[in-house]
Write an enzyme that holds these catalytic residues in place. Structure first.
Site, PDB file in Angstrom:
ATOM      1  N   HIS A   1      53.512  42.224  35.168  1.00  0.00           N
ATOM      2  CA  HIS A   1      54.303  41.721  36.158  1.00  0.00           C
ATOM      3  C   HIS A   1      55.830  41.251  35.626  1.00  0.00           C
ATOM      4  CE1 HIS A   1      50.810  40.624  38.953  1.00  0.00           C
ATOM      5  NE2 HIS A   1      50.927  41.883  38.827  1.00  0.00           N
TER       6      HIS A   1
ATOM      7  N   ASP B   1      55.413  34.559  31.438  1.00  0.00           N
ATOM      8  CA  ASP B   1      55.891  33.434  30.659  1.00  0.00           C
ATOM      9  C   ASP B   1      55.892  33.927  28.780  1.00  0.00           C
ATOM     10  OD1 ASP B   1      52.551  31.827  30.918  1.00  0.00           O
ATOM     11  OD2 ASP B   1      53.278  33.293  29.428  1.00  0.00           O
TER      12      ASP B   1
ATOM     13  N   GLN C   1      49.177  39.041  33.838  1.00  0.00           N
ATOM     14  CA  GLN C   1      49.940  38.900  34.804  1.00  0.00           C
ATOM     15  C   GLN C   1      50.851  37.939  34.748  1.00  0.00           C
ATOM     16  OE1 GLN C   1      47.316  38.628  38.670  1.00  0.00           O
ATOM     17  NE2 GLN C   1      45.892  38.386  36.957  1.00  0.00           N
TER      18      GLN C   1
ATOM     19  N   CYS D   1      69.154  45.834  35.019  1.00  0.00           N
ATOM     20  CA  CYS D   1      70.406  46.064  35.890  1.00  0.00           C
ATOM     21  C   CYS D   1      69.778  46.392  37.166  1.00  0.00           C
ATOM     22  CB  CYS D   1      71.356  46.923  35.222  1.00  0.00           C
ATOM     23  SG  CYS D   1      72.538  47.698  36.461  1.00  0.00           S
TER      24      CYS D   1
ATOM     25  N   GLY E   1      41.501  33.012  33.772  1.00  0.00           N
ATOM     26  CA  GLY E   1      42.560  32.298  34.459  1.00  0.00           C
ATOM     27  C   GLY E   1      43.344  32.672  35.712  1.00  0.00           C
ATOM     28  N   THR E   2      42.395  33.639  36.365  1.00  0.00           N
ATOM     29  CA  THR E   2      43.237  34.371  37.563  1.00  0.00           C
ATOM     30  C   THR E   2      42.261  34.196  38.762  1.00  0.00           C
ATOM     31  OG1 THR E   2      44.280  36.473  38.272  1.00  0.00           O
ATOM     32  CG2 THR E   2      42.048  36.537  36.898  1.00  0.00           C
ATOM     33  N   SER E   3      43.045  33.992  39.858  1.00  0.00           N
ATOM     34  CA  SER E   3      42.502  33.775  41.199  1.00  0.00           C
ATOM     35  C   SER E   3      41.879  35.268  41.787  1.00  0.00           C
ATOM     36  CB  SER E   3      43.533  33.142  42.145  1.00  0.00           C
ATOM     37  OG  SER E   3      44.385  33.775  42.128  1.00  0.00           O
TER      38      SER E   3
HETATM   39  C1  BV8 Z   1      52.485  46.597  44.814  1.00  0.00           C
HETATM   40  C2  BV8 Z   1      55.894  37.960  39.114  1.00  0.00           C
HETATM   41  C3  BV8 Z   1      52.763  48.787  45.181  1.00  0.00           C
HETATM   42  C4  BV8 Z   1      56.828  37.308  39.783  1.00  0.00           C
HETATM   43  C5  BV8 Z   1      53.953  38.302  40.486  1.00  0.00           C
HETATM   44  C6  BV8 Z   1      45.828  45.405  48.171  1.00  0.00           C
HETATM   45  C7  BV8 Z   1      45.329  44.069  48.916  1.00  0.00           C
HETATM   46  C8  BV8 Z   1      46.276  43.224  49.579  1.00  0.00           C
HETATM   47  C9  BV8 Z   1      47.588  43.239  49.290  1.00  0.00           C
HETATM   48  C10 BV8 Z   1      47.920  44.196  48.422  1.00  0.00           C
HETATM   49  C11 BV8 Z   1      47.124  45.185  47.954  1.00  0.00           C
HETATM   50  N1  BV8 Z   1      47.950  45.880  47.079  1.00  0.00           N
HETATM   51  C12 BV8 Z   1      49.410  45.376  47.278  1.00  0.00           C
HETATM   52  C13 BV8 Z   1      49.345  44.304  47.868  1.00  0.00           C
HETATM   53  C14 BV8 Z   1      50.436  43.389  48.100  1.00  0.00           C
HETATM   54  C15 BV8 Z   1      50.867  42.440  46.955  1.00  0.00           C
HETATM   55  C16 BV8 Z   1      49.448  41.385  46.869  1.00  0.00           C
HETATM   56  O1  BV8 Z   1      48.637  41.650  46.020  1.00  0.00           O
HETATM   57  N2  BV8 Z   1      49.580  40.328  47.855  1.00  0.00           N
HETATM   58  C17 BV8 Z   1      48.676  39.357  47.427  1.00  0.00           C
HETATM   59  C18 BV8 Z   1      49.368  37.909  47.708  1.00  0.00           C
HETATM   60  C19 BV8 Z   1      47.817  39.378  48.716  1.00  0.00           C
HETATM   61  N3  BV8 Z   1      50.776  43.176  45.319  1.00  0.00           N
HETATM   62  C20 BV8 Z   1      52.207  43.598  45.244  1.00  0.00           C
HETATM   63  O2  BV8 Z   1      53.043  43.597  46.078  1.00  0.00           O
HETATM   64  C21 BV8 Z   1      52.353  44.335  44.004  1.00  0.00           C
HETATM   65  N4  BV8 Z   1      53.107  45.643  44.022  1.00  0.00           N
HETATM   66  O3  BV8 Z   1      51.315  46.626  45.284  1.00  0.00           O
HETATM   67  O4  BV8 Z   1      53.277  47.724  44.763  1.00  0.00           O
HETATM   68  C22 BV8 Z   1      53.594  49.329  46.467  1.00  0.00           C
HETATM   69  C23 BV8 Z   1      54.798  48.977  45.861  1.00  0.00           C
HETATM   70  C24 BV8 Z   1      55.675  49.326  47.238  1.00  0.00           C
HETATM   71  C25 BV8 Z   1      55.280  50.079  48.264  1.00  0.00           C
HETATM   72  C26 BV8 Z   1      53.887  50.472  48.265  1.00  0.00           C
HETATM   73  C27 BV8 Z   1      53.083  50.067  47.325  1.00  0.00           C
HETATM   74  C28 BV8 Z   1      53.142  43.436  43.276  1.00  0.00           C
HETATM   75  C29 BV8 Z   1      52.360  42.193  42.865  1.00  0.00           C
HETATM   76  C30 BV8 Z   1      53.143  41.525  41.702  1.00  0.00           C
HETATM   77  C31 BV8 Z   1      53.917  40.205  42.241  1.00  0.00           C
HETATM   78  N5  BV8 Z   1      54.691  39.359  41.216  1.00  0.00           N
HETATM   79  N6  BV8 Z   1      54.396  37.878  39.502  1.00  0.00           N
HETATM   80  C32 BV8 Z   1      56.766  35.688  39.595  1.00  0.00           C
HETATM   81  O5  BV8 Z   1      56.143  35.412  38.731  1.00  0.00           O
HETATM   82  O6  BV8 Z   1      57.692  34.811  40.474  1.00  0.00           O
HETATM   83  S1  BV8 Z   1      52.316  37.910  41.172  1.00  0.00           S
HETATM   84  C33 BV8 Z   1      51.974  36.351  40.392  1.00  0.00           C
HETATM   85  O7  BV8 Z   1      51.022  35.696  41.335  1.00  0.00           O
HETATM   86  C34 BV8 Z   1      51.157  36.372  39.195  1.00  0.00           C
HETATM   87  O8  BV8 Z   1      51.806  37.196  38.283  1.00  0.00           O
HETATM   88  C35 BV8 Z   1      50.015  36.665  39.414  1.00  0.00           C
HETATM   89  O9  BV8 Z   1      49.595  37.886  39.613  1.00  0.00           O
HETATM   90  C36 BV8 Z   1      49.831  36.027  40.831  1.00  0.00           C
HETATM   91  C37 BV8 Z   1      49.040  34.592  40.555  1.00  0.00           C
HETATM   92  O10 BV8 Z   1      47.936  34.664  40.447  1.00  0.00           O
HETATM   93  P1  BV8 Z   1      47.154  34.083  39.101  1.00  0.00           P
HETATM   94  O11 BV8 Z   1      47.771  34.306  37.780  1.00  0.00           O
HETATM   95  O12 BV8 Z   1      45.684  34.439  39.061  1.00  0.00           O
HETATM   96  O13 BV8 Z   1      47.487  32.465  39.293  1.00  0.00           O
HETATM   97  P2  BV8 Z   1      46.768  31.802  40.577  1.00  0.00           P
HETATM   98  O14 BV8 Z   1      47.329  30.348  40.600  1.00  0.00           O
HETATM   99  O15 BV8 Z   1      46.461  32.318  41.711  1.00  0.00           O
HETATM  100  O16 BV8 Z   1      45.234  31.377  40.099  1.00  0.00           O
HETATM  101  C38 BV8 Z   1      45.141  30.661  38.816  1.00  0.00           C
HETATM  102  C39 BV8 Z   1      43.416  30.524  38.398  1.00  0.00           C
HETATM  103  O17 BV8 Z   1      43.490  30.074  37.261  1.00  0.00           O
HETATM  104  C40 BV8 Z   1      42.680  29.974  39.333  1.00  0.00           C
HETATM  105  O18 BV8 Z   1      41.455  30.640  39.796  1.00  0.00           O
HETATM  106  C41 BV8 Z   1      42.343  28.590  38.737  1.00  0.00           C
HETATM  107  O19 BV8 Z   1      41.067  28.272  39.307  1.00  0.00           O
HETATM  108  C42 BV8 Z   1      42.371  29.161  37.507  1.00  0.00           C
HETATM  109  N7  BV8 Z   1      42.740  27.903  36.341  1.00  0.00           N
HETATM  110  C43 BV8 Z   1      43.530  26.891  36.529  1.00  0.00           C
HETATM  111  N8  BV8 Z   1      43.558  26.032  35.207  1.00  0.00           N
HETATM  112  C44 BV8 Z   1      42.767  26.878  34.577  1.00  0.00           C
HETATM  113  C45 BV8 Z   1      42.310  27.936  35.032  1.00  0.00           C
HETATM  114  N9  BV8 Z   1      41.560  29.086  34.591  1.00  0.00           N
HETATM  115  C46 BV8 Z   1      41.180  28.676  33.083  1.00  0.00           C
HETATM  116  N10 BV8 Z   1      41.976  27.596  32.203  1.00  0.00           N
HETATM  117  C47 BV8 Z   1      42.394  26.580  33.123  1.00  0.00           C
HETATM  118  N11 BV8 Z   1      42.849  25.503  32.476  1.00  0.00           N
END
Ligand code: BV8
Length: 240
Positions: A120, A105, A102, A128, A187-189
């Site tokens: 992503h 980087d 996801q 473009c 490493g994903t939530s």
């Molecule tokens: C879409 C790029 C279809 C941009 C990103 C179903 C249910 C609910 C909502 C939805 C659903 N389907 C769609 C949605 C809407 C939405 C969504 O999911 N919303 C969420 C907020 C609820 N999804 C979308 O919009 C997707 N598109 O569905 O299109 C569609 C389209 C049009 C019309 C109809 C349908 C697109 C989603 C992609 C968005 N872009 N990134 C940017 O970077 O700016 S998402 C971005 O956030 C990341 O890529 C990643 O996916 C997410 C962050 O999550 P994580 O990577 O897991 O990171 P996070 O910080 O949350 O967690 C870190 C974890 O690591 C923690 O658990 C922590 O404990 C752990 N950790 C910390 N340190 C360590 C560690 N683990 C191991 N080692 C360590 N050292």
């Protein structure tokens, strides 16, 4: 923090392995995590899924570029960590290895991983807004002001909230998830979809699912094993 004998056996015998990574795998490299794309303000008082949304590209593309250029500039100096390096080693260890991320980087590729499925997109590319042709967005060189093909506006080549994933990327990842014997969730939530659906697909197809995370997540319950720890400390244990 240890690797169970069950997991060591499955790791040794596996032919088809899939790894899904999130921001946590890059945390030890210094890339801040998102905390689930939640409502926390990340940029100029705007929550992550507002500034990183399709709607914002329509409304204020310069603001979107400011946000991504800020991240691109500090990511420029960031290096892969031991977790990225271990995962890169796995690609030649298994008959069929699939790395799905996801992260935008590019650290997996920097660590030597090939054929990374970037669900992503990637911060080092621009595209473009009309003809979709890709342009380099590396920190070294100034990004062209407009598309070199058709002159229209460029935008970050990342998937924003409300946007579809790159054509075929999710479908291919889902297909591999439904065929794998061993699936690592690192490493994903597990809050952003459809990416978070991949471990669910693997599980329902009979794979052994293992989570590596210092904390429990909504995916923990479906996992056969959860290893509580940092990816950079846990994953290298598989080569020991
Ligand atoms: C879409 C790029 C279809 C941009 C990103 C179903 C249910 C609910 C909502 C939805 C659903 N389907 C769609 C949605 C809407 C939405 C969504 O999911 N919303 C969420 C907020 C609820 N999804 C979308 O919009 C997707 N598109 O569905 O299109 C569609 C389209 C049009 C019309 C109809 C349908 C697109 C989603 C992609 C968005 N872009 N990134 C940017 O970077 O700016 S998402 C971005 O956030 C990341 O890529 C990643 O996916 C997410 C962050 O999550 P994580 O990577 O897991 O990171 P996070 O910080 O949350 O967690 C870190 C974890 O690591 C923690 O658990 C922590 O404990 C752990 N950790 C910390 N340190 C360590 C560690 N683990 C191991 N080692 C360590 N050292």
């Amino acid at each position: 923090m240890h690797i169970s004998s069950e997991l060591r056996r499955r790791f040794a015998d596996a032919q088809r392995v899939l790894v899904l990574t999130g921001a946590g795998v890059s945390a030890e490299s210094g890339v801040p995590t998102f905390r689930g794309g939640g409502q926390t303000a990340v940029w100029k008082g705007m929550p992550f899924d507002v500034i990183s949304s399709a709607a914002m590209v329509e409304r204020d593309l310069p603001a979107v570029w400011e946000w991504f250029d800020y991240r691109r500039d500090f990511m420029g100096a960031i290096k892969p960590n031991a977790a990225h390096e271990e995962i890169a080693r796995w690609q030649d260890r298994f008959a069929e290895f699939t790395l799905v991320t996801q992260n935008i980087d590019g650290l997996h590729q920097q660590a030597g991983s090939r054929d990374v499925i970037e669900l992503h997109g990637n911060i080092w590319r621009a595209r473009c807004t009309v003809c979709r042709s890709n342009h380099d967005n590396s920190a070294e060189r100034a990004r062209p002001d407009a598309c070199l093909e058709c002159g229209n506006q460029l935008r970050p080549d990342v998937v924003l909230f409300g946007e579809m994933l790159p054509r075929g990327a999710f479908e291919f990842a889902a297909e591999r998830a439904s065929q794998c014997e061993l699936c690592f969730v690192v490493g994903t939530s597990g809050l952003v979809y459809p990416a978070a659906g991949i471990p669910e697909l693997a599980k329902s197809a009979g794979a052994y699912v293992v989570e590596v995370n210092p904390e429990r997540t909504p995916l923990s319950d479906l996992c056969d094993e959860t290893i509580t720890g940092k990816a950079g400390e846990v994953l290298p244990l598989f080569s020991q």
